[in-house]
Enzyme design. Structure first.
Site, PDB file in Angstrom:
ATOM      1  N   ASP A   1       0.854  -1.199   0.000  1.00 39.40           N
ATOM      2  CA  ASP A   1       0.000   0.000   0.000  1.00 39.40           C
ATOM      3  C   ASP A   1       0.880   1.236   0.000  1.00 39.40           C
ATOM      4  OD1 ASP A   1      -3.252   0.218   1.045  1.00 39.40           O
ATOM      5  OD2 ASP A   1      -2.063   2.066   0.980  1.00 39.40           O
TER       6      ASP A   1
ATOM      7  N   PHE B   1     -29.020  -5.072  -6.526  1.00 37.88           N
ATOM      8  CA  PHE B   1     -30.161  -5.896  -6.100  1.00 37.88           C
ATOM      9  C   PHE B   1     -30.307  -5.884  -4.575  1.00 37.88           C
ATOM     10  CE2 PHE B   1     -31.404  -9.067  -9.635  1.00 37.88           C
ATOM     11  CZ  PHE B   1     -31.070  -8.174 -10.644  1.00 37.88           C
TER      12      PHE B   1
ATOM     13  N   CYS C   1     -20.031   1.012  -0.430  1.00 38.10           N
ATOM     14  CA  CYS C   1     -20.248   0.525  -1.805  1.00 38.10           C
ATOM     15  C   CYS C   1     -21.644   0.667  -2.391  1.00 38.10           C
ATOM     16  CB  CYS C   1     -19.794  -0.920  -1.899  1.00 38.10           C
ATOM     17  SG  CYS C   1     -18.011  -1.044  -1.678  1.00 38.10           S
ATOM     18  N   PHE C   2     -22.698   0.446  -1.609  1.00 42.92           N
ATOM     19  CA  PHE C   2     -24.025   0.408  -2.250  1.00 42.92           C
ATOM     20  C   PHE C   2     -24.292   1.680  -3.068  1.00 42.92           C
ATOM     21  CE2 PHE C   2     -26.383  -2.858   0.667  1.00 42.92           C
ATOM     22  CZ  PHE C   2     -25.676  -3.873   0.055  1.00 42.92           C
TER      23      PHE C   2
ATOM     24  N   ARG D   1     -17.958   4.749   6.569  1.00 44.66           N
ATOM     25  CA  ARG D   1     -18.106   5.309   5.222  1.00 44.66           C
ATOM     26  C   ARG D   1     -19.577   5.288   4.792  1.00 44.66           C
ATOM     27  NH1 ARG D   1     -13.469   1.955   2.181  1.00 44.66           N
ATOM     28  NH2 ARG D   1     -14.426   0.270   3.370  1.00 44.66           N
TER      29      ARG D   1
END
Ligand code: NAD
Ligand code: UGA
Length: 471
Positions: free
Chosen positions: A33, A222, A272-273, A342
């Site tokens: 990283d 979904f 993420c969603f 987040r």
């Protein structure tokens, strides 16, 4: 010995590589990283992320076949397989701002791989990327390839935070997409052999590149759509006297629908969603499919509506003003068993209440004051960049205190809001909390975890999501 290098030591790169190292003692795994602080933490006793079971896995392999390093180029050049698990934030400027994925970090990783590589390599997309990203990555790699053969695979990750280790030990499926050429098929087999060391073959799905890339965006869309569906029903339940828990139980009993992901809440969060649906919307728009784009956009709109509705409920229940009132916030992480904040719905709820001049006292068992201050003062989408590159907020948010237990948070408060479903919030001594609060004492349960009848008996005025309202 096969050598794997993973670029990006985050929530995905760290746990996935630790599990590969544990399950495949014959493979040498290096996680690299650009963030020195992150790598130092991976090499210490306090890992940079909180995830049940992760410490044990890391302790078993670190120093044997698992290492964490900032020497990105060395480990990439030595590896046979390079996973790329870097940030893919939502763009904040320029073409596609607010929707499209920003592939800056991905592209710089790909250019670096091309620069340092001296032998053939398999490059694996682990980050979630827009469909067709592999095509661009291929161009970058082969443009500078000096005759070296690169095979690109898409191997999206489906783990959920809080259950990452059990998800990785026992995945519903592993998805590997690659080119349908002899070299592409050979690369797919090489990666399949890694997972086959612990995942049953019938759960390893092999597809073409674009199907694998799109399946990841589709799966998240979904899942999020189910939550927005049940949350939309929760509003209707409150308006009609139906109970959303009973409705989702009845609906989920249909085997074609199934019971999971039907818990009404203050809204979904997580890194993420929202990001992935916005990305999907952008791809649809770019492909001339505005109807499809609008369909998925609605999932985000209902989620935003749910958070706003929750804030409005608090303010209207407390006699239309929370100005100067102390409100306890129990839980700040986007779900239980993680310290990750987040896109947590707590950010929007807290900002809404601060906008109405409330004084907040926040407690989360895994989130500290610095993180909460950063979250409340950062601009939308700025969080999704490597930590050391995130813009620092010039001023901290006043009217917010962060405390280390639920009893301190609720003392003298007018209301308490539960925003994360931590198990410990179901076991609190609510009589003691009631005795120490201002009256009338309100509970706003954004996760439907409290025993409503018991709390009402104590004397609380209780508001739960999608439940009949107190008069
Ligand atoms: P993260 O922010 O925790 O980790 C990404 C890491 O990449 C950071 O530590 C950053 O410093 C590092 N990095 C960025 N550019 C780099 C470079 N050029 N060289 C070396 N290191 C670099 O992010 P994450 O949550 O692990 O997510 C990574 C990807 O995986 C995203 O695309 C995300 O959508 C996807 N994903 C996340 C989850 C999840 O649960 N968090 C699950 C599935 C998929
Ligand atoms: C989600 C997916 O579940 C993973 O498969 C995927 O790999 C990951 O996104 C990703 O791509 O990052 P995660 O966000 O870690 O995982 O956690 P979830 O359990 O999916 O929860 C997401 C949000 O939805 C949380 O805020 C949670 O509280 C909320 N949620 C979940 C509900 O409000 N109701 C539910 O019934 C389920």
């Amino acid at each position: 010995m096969v050598k794997i290098c993973c670029i990006g030591a985050g929530y995905v790169g760290g746990p996935t590589m630790a599990v590969i190292a544990l399950k495949c003692p014959n493979i040498q795994v290096a996680v690299v990283d650009i963030s020195v602080a992150r790598i130092n933490a991976w090499n210490s006793d306090t890992l940079p992320i909180y995830e049940p079971g992760l410490d044990e896995v890391v302790k078993k392999c670190r120093g044997k076949n698992l290492s964490f390093s900032t020497d990105v180029e060395k480990h990439v050049s030595e590896a046979d397989i390079v996973f790329v698990s870097v940030n893919t934030p939502t763009k904040t400027q320029g073409l596609g701002a607010g929707k499209a994925a920003d592939l800056t970090y991905w592209e710089s990783a790909a250019r670096m791989i091309a620069d340092v590589t001296k032998s053939n390599k398999i490059v694996v997309e682990k980050s979630t990327v827009p469909v067709k990203t592999a095509e661009a990555i291929e161009k970058i790699l082969t443009h500078n390839s000096k005759g070296i053969n690169f095979q690109i695979l898409s191997n999206p990750e489906f783990l959920a935070e809080g259950t990452a280790i059990s998800d990785l030990f026992n995945p519903d499926r592993v998805l590997i997409g690659g080119r349908e050429t002899p070299e592409g098929k050979k690369a797919i087999e090489t990666l399949r052999d890694v997972y086959a060391q612990w995942v049953p073959m019938d759960r390893i799905l092999c597809t073409n590149l674009w199907s694998a890339e799109l399946s990841k965006l589709a799966a998240n869309a979904f899942l999020a759509q189910r939550i927005s569906s049940v949350n939309s029903m929760s509003a209707l339940c409150e308006a009609t006297g139906a109970d959303v828990s009973q409705v989702s139980h009845a609906v989920g009993k249909d085997t074609r629908i199934g019971p999971k992901f039907l818990n009404a809440s203050v809204g979904f969060g997580g890194s993420c969603f929202q990001k992935d649906i916005l990305n999907l919307v952008y791809i649809c728009e770019c492909n001339g499919l505005p109807e499809v784009a609008n369909y998925w956009k609605q999932v985000i709109k209902v989620n935003d509506y749910q958070k706003t509705r929750f804030v409005n409920r608090i303010v209207s229940s407390m006699f239309n003003t929370v100005s100067g009132k102390k409100i306890a916030i129990l839980g700040f992480a986007f779900k239980k068993d993680t310290g990750d904040t987040r896109e947590t719905p707590a950010i929007d709820v807290c900002k809404g209440l601060i906008g109405d001049k409330a004084k907040l006292s926040i407690y989360d068992p895994q989130v500290n004051q610095d993180q909460i201050q950063r979250d409340l003062s950062m601009k939308k989408f700025d969080w999704d960049h490597p930590v050391h590159l995130q813009p620092m907020s010039p001023t901290s948010v006043t009217d917010v205190s962060v405390v280390w237990d639920a009893y301190t948070a609720t003392k003298d408060a007018h209301g308490l809001c539960i925003l994360t479903e931590w198990d410990e919030f179901t076991k609190l001594d609510y009589q003691k909390i009631f005795d120490n609060m201002q009256k009338p004492a309100f509970v706003f349960d954004g996760r439907n975890i409290v025993d409503v009848e018991k709390l009402k008996k104590i004397g609380f005025i209780v508001y739960s999501i999608g439940k009949p309202l107190d008069d």
